[in-house]
Scaffold this active site. Sequence first.
Site, PDB file in Angstrom:
ATOM      1  N   GLN A   1       3.676  -6.719   0.191  1.00 29.29           N
ATOM      2  CA  GLN A   1       3.406  -7.438   1.429  1.00 29.29           C
ATOM      3  C   GLN A   1       4.556  -8.397   1.739  1.00 29.29           C
ATOM      4  O   GLN A   1       5.288  -8.815   0.853  1.00 29.29           O
ATOM      5  CB  GLN A   1       2.098  -8.230   1.309  1.00 29.29           C
ATOM      6  CG  GLN A   1       0.842  -7.371   1.428  1.00 29.29           C
ATOM      7  CD  GLN A   1       0.613  -6.510   0.206  1.00 29.29           C
ATOM      8  OE1 GLN A   1       1.096  -6.827  -0.863  1.00 29.29           O
ATOM      9  NE2 GLN A   1      -0.116  -5.423   0.372  1.00 29.29           N
TER      10      GLN A   1
ATOM     11  N   ASP B   1       7.171  -3.476 -11.149  1.00 30.26           N
ATOM     12  CA  ASP B   1       6.489  -3.327  -9.862  1.00 30.26           C
ATOM     13  C   ASP B   1       6.167  -4.708  -9.319  1.00 30.26           C
ATOM     14  O   ASP B   1       5.642  -5.564 -10.026  1.00 30.26           O
ATOM     15  CB  ASP B   1       5.193  -2.517 -10.062  1.00 30.26           C
ATOM     16  CG  ASP B   1       4.224  -2.665  -8.894  1.00 30.26           C
ATOM     17  OD1 ASP B   1       4.693  -2.713  -7.744  1.00 30.26           O
ATOM     18  OD2 ASP B   1       3.006  -2.736  -9.145  1.00 30.26           O
TER      19      ASP B   1
ATOM     20  N   GLU C   1       0.801  -1.222   0.000  1.00 24.73           N
ATOM     21  CA  GLU C   1       0.000   0.000   0.000  1.00 24.73           C
ATOM     22  C   GLU C   1       0.837   1.276   0.000  1.00 24.73           C
ATOM     23  O   GLU C   1       0.374   2.337   0.439  1.00 24.73           O
ATOM     24  CB  GLU C   1      -0.982   0.021   1.177  1.00 24.73           C
ATOM     25  CG  GLU C   1      -1.953  -1.155   1.161  1.00 24.73           C
ATOM     26  CD  GLU C   1      -2.942  -1.117   2.304  1.00 24.73           C
ATOM     27  OE1 GLU C   1      -3.804  -0.224   2.299  1.00 24.73           O
ATOM     28  OE2 GLU C   1      -2.839  -1.982   3.195  1.00 24.73           O
TER      29      GLU C   1
ATOM     30  N   THR D   1       0.058   2.487  -8.301  1.00 22.95           N
ATOM     31  CA  THR D   1      -0.469   3.785  -8.724  1.00 22.95           C
ATOM     32  C   THR D   1       0.579   4.552  -9.520  1.00 22.95           C
ATOM     33  O   THR D   1       0.260   5.203 -10.526  1.00 22.95           O
ATOM     34  CB  THR D   1      -0.919   4.600  -7.503  1.00 22.95           C
ATOM     35  OG1 THR D   1      -1.818   3.826  -6.719  1.00 22.95           O
ATOM     36  CG2 THR D   1      -1.598   5.889  -7.931  1.00 22.95           C
TER      37      THR D   1
ATOM     38  N   ARG E   1      -7.675   0.509  -5.096  1.00 22.82           N
ATOM     39  CA  ARG E   1      -6.773  -0.234  -4.215  1.00 22.82           C
ATOM     40  C   ARG E   1      -6.957  -1.723  -4.469  1.00 22.82           C
ATOM     41  O   ARG E   1      -7.994  -2.287  -4.150  1.00 22.82           O
ATOM     42  CB  ARG E   1      -7.046   0.098  -2.736  1.00 22.82           C
ATOM     43  CG  ARG E   1      -6.286  -0.789  -1.762  1.00 22.82           C
ATOM     44  CD  ARG E   1      -4.795  -0.679  -1.937  1.00 22.82           C
ATOM     45  NE  ARG E   1      -4.093  -1.730  -1.208  1.00 22.82           N
ATOM     46  CZ  ARG E   1      -3.024  -2.362  -1.658  1.00 22.82           C
ATOM     47  NH1 ARG E   1      -2.540  -2.082  -2.855  1.00 22.82           N
ATOM     48  NH2 ARG E   1      -2.426  -3.276  -0.941  1.00 22.82           N
TER      49      ARG E   1
END
Length: 371
Positions: free
Chosen positions: A211, A207, A48, A53, A181
């Site tokens: 996590q 990318d 996150e 993005t 998200r």
Amino acid sequence: MFAKVWRAMIRKELNELRQRNEKIERELKKDEQILHNTIKILLLGCGEAGKSTFIKQMKIIHSSAEDTWSKEQLENFRDQIRRNVICSLQLLLRNKTRDLPIGFENNARKLEDLDEDRDQDKLHQHRVFIKEIWQHQALQETFRRRKDFHLPDSAAYFLQNIDRISGQDFVPTNQDILNIRVMTTDIHKYEFQVKLRGNIKNITMVDVGGQRSEQRKWLHCFDDVQLLIFLCASNEFDQKLLEDSAKNRLEESIEVFTKLMKHPWFKKSSIALFLNKKDLLQEKVKYSQLEDFFPGFREFKNYKPYDYDSAISYIQHLFMTIEDEQGKPLIGTERSVYSHHTCATDTDNIKTVFQQVKSSILEKIIRIHLL
């Protein structure tokens, strides 16, 4: 006669072999030229942080408007947005600490029973109540406590746009897409071109999931990385990891960044640190004190409570003063880290920051590695 035929066959085979060798050499030369003109950028960071993005922004910035997203991608984004809406509503309702009015309870239960995939079309029939319940004090108080239950950052944005999002003719805008998200559980690559030192260069941007369970995949992406961009969600100083409720998210981010700075794969790579979600940090420091979670902030020379500039400066300080096992600085005269404060959902901001990256880092890479 036999000898003549045999020599002809040998000449033919040698000619074919020579042609194959020439073709292989041409392909190798072509591949070498492509490699010579390619810069590999790796996006890393904890979950996150905004990596996906940022990749979307690169596509928006470096594609023509009509070629940015396919029809299938837009349909997929629409479904992801509606899933985000249903998930956010249910999280808010499950974590509310104040009872709703009696007249709200029945409709609230209907929202809690919605399935993220099967019931997306029902959002339109519930849109009036969704607006009412979102504005109710019980959910607004729950929203202000969102750090306690991992509410997506985009919840408010999507709930405020429920009329448009729930419509049958809804087609996501770029801003909608940037606010989605979805957990990254795979390796994603985006390739585009930029002009550097008067020449067109290929950029390969990679990318991977942030996590803990996804970080083992990073090793497969380390080869030939010329620029590592590490993203940290600067607003997460008061939040815990989804995977480990005892671990502060900002502390985790600093520890991961430290490991990467020590890793031998990146000794020759340029490093950029993006302190992301600066807009959310600016809002959060008005009511959540950084020093409650990082007491050392009170001793910081630029300390000022409830102040964004002071908070972002201290967070940057935490990253820029990391040390090795012997207590020696990992960042200093021999190794530099380029730091930027970013908002990955703001196209103008990312366009400006990437232009700075081009002029300060990519130009240096071209000069040192590719000439």
